[in-house]
Motif scaffolding. Structure first.
Motif, PDB file in Angstrom:
ATOM      1  N   VAL A 267       0.785  -1.278  -0.019  1.00 60.80           N
ATOM      2  CA  VAL A 267       0.085   0.071   0.066  1.00 60.80           C
ATOM      3  C   VAL A 267       0.709   1.305  -0.067  1.00 60.80           C
ATOM      4  O   VAL A 267       0.566   2.146  -0.759  1.00 60.80           O
ATOM      5  CB  VAL A 267      -0.896  -0.087   1.082  1.00 60.80           C
ATOM      6  N   ALA A 268       2.061   1.236   0.710  1.00 54.37           N
ATOM      7  CA  ALA A 268       2.915   2.417   0.638  1.00 54.37           C
ATOM      8  C   ALA A 268       3.326   2.825  -0.635  1.00 54.37           C
ATOM      9  O   ALA A 268       3.410   3.714  -1.072  1.00 54.37           O
ATOM     10  CB  ALA A 268       4.042   2.298   1.757  1.00 54.37           C
ATOM     11  N   ALA A 269       3.812   1.618  -1.327  1.00 51.34           N
ATOM     12  CA  ALA A 269       4.317   1.607  -2.410  1.00 51.34           C
ATOM     13  C   ALA A 269       3.408   2.157  -3.492  1.00 51.34           C
ATOM     14  O   ALA A 269       3.532   3.295  -4.253  1.00 51.34           O
ATOM     15  CB  ALA A 269       4.965   0.453  -2.968  1.00 51.34           C
ATOM     16  N   MET A 270       2.064   1.895  -3.530  1.00 53.42           N
ATOM     17  CA  MET A 270       0.913   2.193  -4.234  1.00 53.42           C
ATOM     18  C   MET A 270       0.653   3.555  -4.115  1.00 53.42           C
ATOM     19  O   MET A 270       0.378   4.338  -4.959  1.00 53.42           O
ATOM     20  CB  MET A 270      -0.146   1.195  -4.100  1.00 53.42           C
ATOM     21  N   GLU A 271       0.785   4.216  -2.916  1.00 54.77           N
ATOM     22  CA  GLU A 271       0.588   5.499  -2.623  1.00 54.77           C
ATOM     23  C   GLU A 271       1.771   6.260  -2.695  1.00 54.77           C
ATOM     24  O   GLU A 271       1.644   7.652  -2.244  1.00 54.77           O
ATOM     25  CB  GLU A 271       0.138   5.730  -0.894  1.00 54.77           C
ATOM     26  N   GLY A 272       2.759   6.068  -3.176  1.00 59.94           N
ATOM     27  CA  GLY A 272       3.872   6.672  -3.681  1.00 59.94           C
ATOM     28  C   GLY A 272       4.630   7.167  -2.389  1.00 59.94           C
ATOM     29  O   GLY A 272       5.443   8.025  -2.400  1.00 59.94           O
TER      30      GLY A 272
END
Length: 494
Positions: free
Chosen positions: A486-491
């Motif tokens: 999720v952190a990666a998806m949110e940048g």
């Protein structure tokens, strides 16, 4: 007494019992979830609660009063409205025209377009929908179209709305905004029935939940009183078992079956490089605006990239050419099964064997016996619940229709698969079957690209590529945690 009650509802379609003495009572001001596996009877109940079908037995009451006659559509619209998973917004019309379709005039014969836009804007503003009434509906996002449909439903005076899989095509932030809007509507006195296969959403936004199984009412309970495992058990009739991804190791010497270099499409994605080996499943994750779906659709020719190359099994098919991609060895499960996945009026056998029709006969003819044999094998392999290969796909539940779409993708034993949101709008058991079939294909040596908004779907992947603003920004190997992905998806960089 509830805002709406369905008592002792029985509905048959030929030998099939769609509802068996089932019912539901929804209290004023609540968001009441209706859950169950595909084929449990949810859609049939919706058609009865909205006056599209007459029950064979039982009755529907609104605030204790009998439901209107089926022919009195205006009376039904004043009591109940449904926002379906498939949008009914007409893209060629403006938002105002969609809001007041067939109600454009107020007493006169000529349409006052300025007054119509003003009326529409008042409705949108009243329910907090920040959209210009004069804008073209075809330019709206999926999220905006849903909000327009909700506003249109409320404009008829209905205070009871059915939301049928409203989050199936939304990303995380859009789902949060929809839930905020639902909470605001509750505060304005709107009652809702919420249908979803995403059980986490039930716990987030609903106060009461009703479970249907095998056409019957199983349980109604306050949401906090029904633990997740008990809810799954009520839906399936068995204890909850999470899908377990199979242990699989991709051989380093496995051939590259899908290779992408420098692929770009203006406004969607940029400079993407990707290699998928035989037996490997590669996930694509990201928000709705990340470009992941556009990339997947470009791989199979639904979109034509501006730059870059695609090589399938050593062949470079013409970009933007679906038949060329399929001939090169790609199998494809599209995002929208209703418009791109199957032909509803054709049979399971006809839909599932489309890619191999030329192999089922000679001199341009198709052997019905050979098609039936192939279709029966697909039905058994994917556990498609059907009366047989001749049943129209349009008559199947969502999960079984999706299995037909996957059967078609696998029909010609592709060397590479591209699968987009395969489990959207399907139940728990159908999810297991669909994901298991992707793993089966990989075990046979096919490579796969799996695009999904469901984190659990991506657990079958050997690695997951995260896209952000049109670029691949991170690669996560198998074993990632939800927070990492999720952190990666949110940048958010770590």
């Amino acid at each position: 007494m509830g805002v709406v009650e369905a008592r002792g509802i029985t509905k048959r379609f030929g030998p099939t019992v769609a509802l068996d003495n089932a019912g539901i009572t929804i209290s004023a001001g609540q968001t009441h979830a209706l859950v169950g596996r595909n084929g449990a009877g949810k859609s049939t109940l919706v058609s009865i609660l909205t006056g599209l079908q007459r029950p064979d037995q039982g009755e529907v009451l609104f605030a204790g009063e009998p439901a209107p006659a089926l022919a009195d559509r205006d009376a039904w619209r004043s009591k109940v409205a449904c926002v379906y998973q498939r949008s009914t917004i007409i893209p060629a019309l403006t938002v105002a025209e969609n809001l007041f379709i067939n109600r454009q005039t107020e007493g006169g014969r000529l349409i006052n377009w300025r007054a119509l836009r003003a009326r529409a804007q008042n409705v949108l503003d009243q329910y907090g929908v920040a959209i210009d009434a004069g804008s073209q509906a075809g330019d709206l996002s999926i999220e905006q179209r849903q909000l327009v449909e909700i506003a249109r439903a409320l404009s008829f005076g209905a205070r009871f709305i059915i939301l049928d899989e409203p989050t199936a095509q939304l990303d995380g932030p859009a789902i949060s905004r929809l839930f905020d809007r639902m909470r605001a509507l509750r505060e304005q006195g709107v009652t809702m029935m919420f249908i979803s296969h995403h059980l986490e959403e039930v716990y987030e936004v609903c106060q009461t939940v009703t479970v249907f199984r095998d056409a019957k009412h199983v349980i109604t309970s306050p949401v906090p009183d029904l633990p997740h495992d008990a809810l799954v058990a009520a839906m399936t009739g068995e204890a909850a078992v999470a899908y377990q991804a199979r242990a699989r190791k991709v051989k380093a010497k496995s051939p590259v079956v899908l290779a992408v270099s420098g692929l770009g499409l203006a406004g969607r994605f940029h400079d993407v490089d990707l290699q998928v080996r035989g037996g490997e499943i590669v996930g694509l994750a990201g928000s709705g605006s990340s470009g992941k779906v556009g990339l997947a659709e470009s791989l199979v020719g639904l979109r034509r990239p501006d730059t870059g190359t695609i090589i399938v099994n050593g062949v470079s098919p013409r970009l933007g050419d679906v038949p060329a991609a399929l001939k090169a060895g790609l199998g494809f499960v599209p995002q929208d099964r209703h418009h791109q996945g199957f032909v509803p009026l054709l049979s399971i056998g006809e839909n599932a064997t489309m890619p191999i029709a030329h192999k089922l006969g000679r001199f341009g003819t198709i052997s019905s016996a050979r098609r039936r044999t192939r279709a029966e094998g697909m039905i058994e392999q994917l556990d498609i619940k059907t009366t047989g290969p001749d049943q129209p796909v349009g008559d199947l539940s969502g999960g079984n229709a999706q299995k037909v779409v996957l059967a078609r993708a696998l029909a010609d034993d592709p060397s590479a698969l591209v699968v987009i949101n395969p489990t959207a709008g399907v139940d728990i058991k159908a999810k297991r079957a669909l994901l298991g079939s992707v793993e089966d294909a990989a075990a046979r040596g096919a490579g796969a690209v799996l695009v999904s908004d469901e984190l659990d779907d991506l657990r079958i992947c050997d690695r997951v590529l995260v896209m952000f603003h049109g670029r691949v920004t991170k690669e996560l190997p198998r074993g990632w945690t939800d927070s990492e992905l999720v952190a990666a998806m949110e940048g958010i960089s770590s």
